[in-house]
Design a protein around this motif. Structure first.
Motif, PDB file in Angstrom:
ATOM      1  N   SER A  94      17.880  31.463  11.505  1.00 58.75           N
ATOM      2  CA  SER A  94      17.747  31.143  12.930  1.00 58.75           C
ATOM      3  C   SER A  94      19.033  31.459  13.693  1.00 58.75           C
ATOM      4  CB  SER A  94      17.415  29.665  13.110  1.00 58.75           C
ATOM      5  OG  SER A  94      16.170  29.370  12.535  1.00 58.75           O
ATOM      6  N   ARG A 129      19.266  35.186  14.127  1.00 56.40           N
ATOM      7  CA  ARG A 129      18.298  35.629  15.131  1.00 56.40           C
ATOM      8  C   ARG A 129      18.800  35.310  16.543  1.00 56.40           C
ATOM      9  NH1 ARG A 129      12.274  36.479  15.521  1.00 56.40           N
ATOM     10  NH2 ARG A 129      11.977  36.395  17.748  1.00 56.40           N
ATOM     11  N   LEU A 130      19.394  34.135  16.712  1.00 57.25           N
ATOM     12  CA  LEU A 130      19.951  33.768  18.003  1.00 57.25           C
ATOM     13  C   LEU A 130      21.058  34.736  18.417  1.00 57.25           C
ATOM     14  CD1 LEU A 130      20.162  31.845  20.409  1.00 57.25           C
ATOM     15  CD2 LEU A 130      21.669  30.417  19.021  1.00 57.25           C
TER      16      LEU A 130
END
Length: 90
Positions: free
Chosen positions: A62, A65-66
Protein backbone atom coordinates in the motif's frame (compact mmCIF):
# COMPACT_ATOMS: atom_id res chain seq x y z
CA UNK A 1 -9.08 12.13 25.72
CA UNK A 2 -7.29 15.50 25.81
CA UNK A 3 -9.32 16.46 28.86
CA UNK A 4 -8.05 13.45 30.80
CA UNK A 5 -4.47 13.60 29.56
CA UNK A 6 -3.90 17.28 30.33
CA UNK A 7 -6.57 17.66 33.01
CA UNK A 8 -8.38 20.55 31.34
CA UNK A 9 -12.05 21.21 30.72
CA UNK A 10 -13.73 20.01 27.56
CA UNK A 11 -14.21 23.59 26.37
CA UNK A 12 -10.50 24.35 26.83
CA UNK A 13 -9.53 21.17 24.99
CA UNK A 14 -11.78 22.02 22.04
CA UNK A 15 -10.41 25.59 21.92
CA UNK A 16 -6.81 24.33 21.97
CA UNK A 17 -7.48 21.84 19.19
CA UNK A 18 -9.12 24.58 17.10
CA UNK A 19 -6.13 26.88 17.63
CA UNK A 20 -3.71 24.11 16.65
CA UNK A 21 -5.74 23.36 13.53
CA UNK A 22 -5.72 27.04 12.54
CA UNK A 23 -1.95 27.09 12.96
CA UNK A 24 -1.57 24.03 10.74
CA UNK A 25 -3.78 25.54 8.05
CA UNK A 26 -1.84 28.83 8.12
CA UNK A 27 1.50 27.05 7.82
CA UNK A 28 0.20 24.95 4.92
CA UNK A 29 -0.93 28.09 3.10
CA UNK A 30 2.59 29.52 3.40
CA UNK A 31 4.38 26.32 2.34
CA UNK A 32 5.20 25.49 -1.20
CA UNK A 33 3.86 22.32 -2.80
CA UNK A 34 7.26 20.77 -3.49
CA UNK A 35 8.37 20.92 0.12
CA UNK A 36 5.04 19.45 1.26
CA UNK A 37 5.38 16.60 -1.24
CA UNK A 38 8.90 16.02 0.08
CA UNK A 39 7.69 15.74 3.66
CA UNK A 40 4.82 13.45 2.69
CA UNK A 41 7.13 11.24 0.63
CA UNK A 42 9.61 10.92 3.50
CA UNK A 43 6.78 10.00 5.88
CA UNK A 44 5.48 7.31 3.53
CA UNK A 45 8.99 5.91 3.06
CA UNK A 46 9.47 5.69 6.84
CA UNK A 47 6.14 3.90 7.17
CA UNK A 48 7.18 1.44 4.46
CA UNK A 49 10.44 0.70 6.28
CA UNK A 50 8.61 0.08 9.57
CA UNK A 51 6.10 -2.18 7.83
CA UNK A 52 8.93 -4.16 6.23
CA UNK A 53 10.58 -4.65 9.62
CA UNK A 54 7.28 -5.94 11.02
CA UNK A 55 6.70 -8.24 8.00
CA UNK A 56 3.48 -6.37 7.23
CA UNK A 57 3.51 -6.99 3.48
CA UNK A 58 0.08 -5.47 2.85
CA UNK A 59 1.16 -2.14 4.34
CA UNK A 60 4.39 -2.22 2.31
CA UNK A 61 2.48 -2.73 -0.93
CA UNK A 62 0.00 0.00 0.00
CA UNK A 63 2.86 2.38 0.76
CA UNK A 64 4.53 1.75 -2.58
CA UNK A 65 1.22 2.18 -4.36
CA UNK A 66 0.69 5.50 -2.60
CA UNK A 67 4.15 6.68 -3.67
CA UNK A 68 3.37 5.62 -7.24
CA UNK A 69 0.04 7.48 -7.21
CA UNK A 70 1.64 10.64 -5.78
CA UNK A 71 4.94 10.80 -7.64
CA UNK A 72 5.02 8.64 -10.76
CA UNK A 73 1.48 8.52 -12.13
CA UNK A 74 0.95 12.30 -12.47
CA UNK A 75 4.05 12.51 -14.68
CA UNK A 76 3.36 9.46 -16.87
CA UNK A 77 1.17 11.26 -19.39
CA UNK A 78 2.86 14.63 -19.14
CA UNK A 79 4.85 14.38 -22.38
CA UNK A 80 2.41 12.28 -24.41
CA UNK A 81 0.71 13.88 -27.38
CA UNK A 82 -2.41 12.39 -28.85
CA UNK A 83 -4.58 13.22 -31.81
CA UNK A 84 -5.64 16.87 -31.40
CA UNK A 85 -4.28 16.75 -27.84
CA UNK A 86 -7.21 14.58 -26.70
CA UNK A 87 -6.09 12.59 -23.70
CA UNK A 88 -9.32 10.84 -22.79
CA UNK A 89 -10.04 10.01 -19.15
CA UNK A 90 -6.62 10.48 -17.62
Amino acid sequence: MIENTYKVSRRTAIRDVDLAFEGIVQSLEKSDVRSLMGWITIGVQRSILKAEQQNNHGAVISGYRLLYEMVVKPKENQGKRTWRNYRGNI
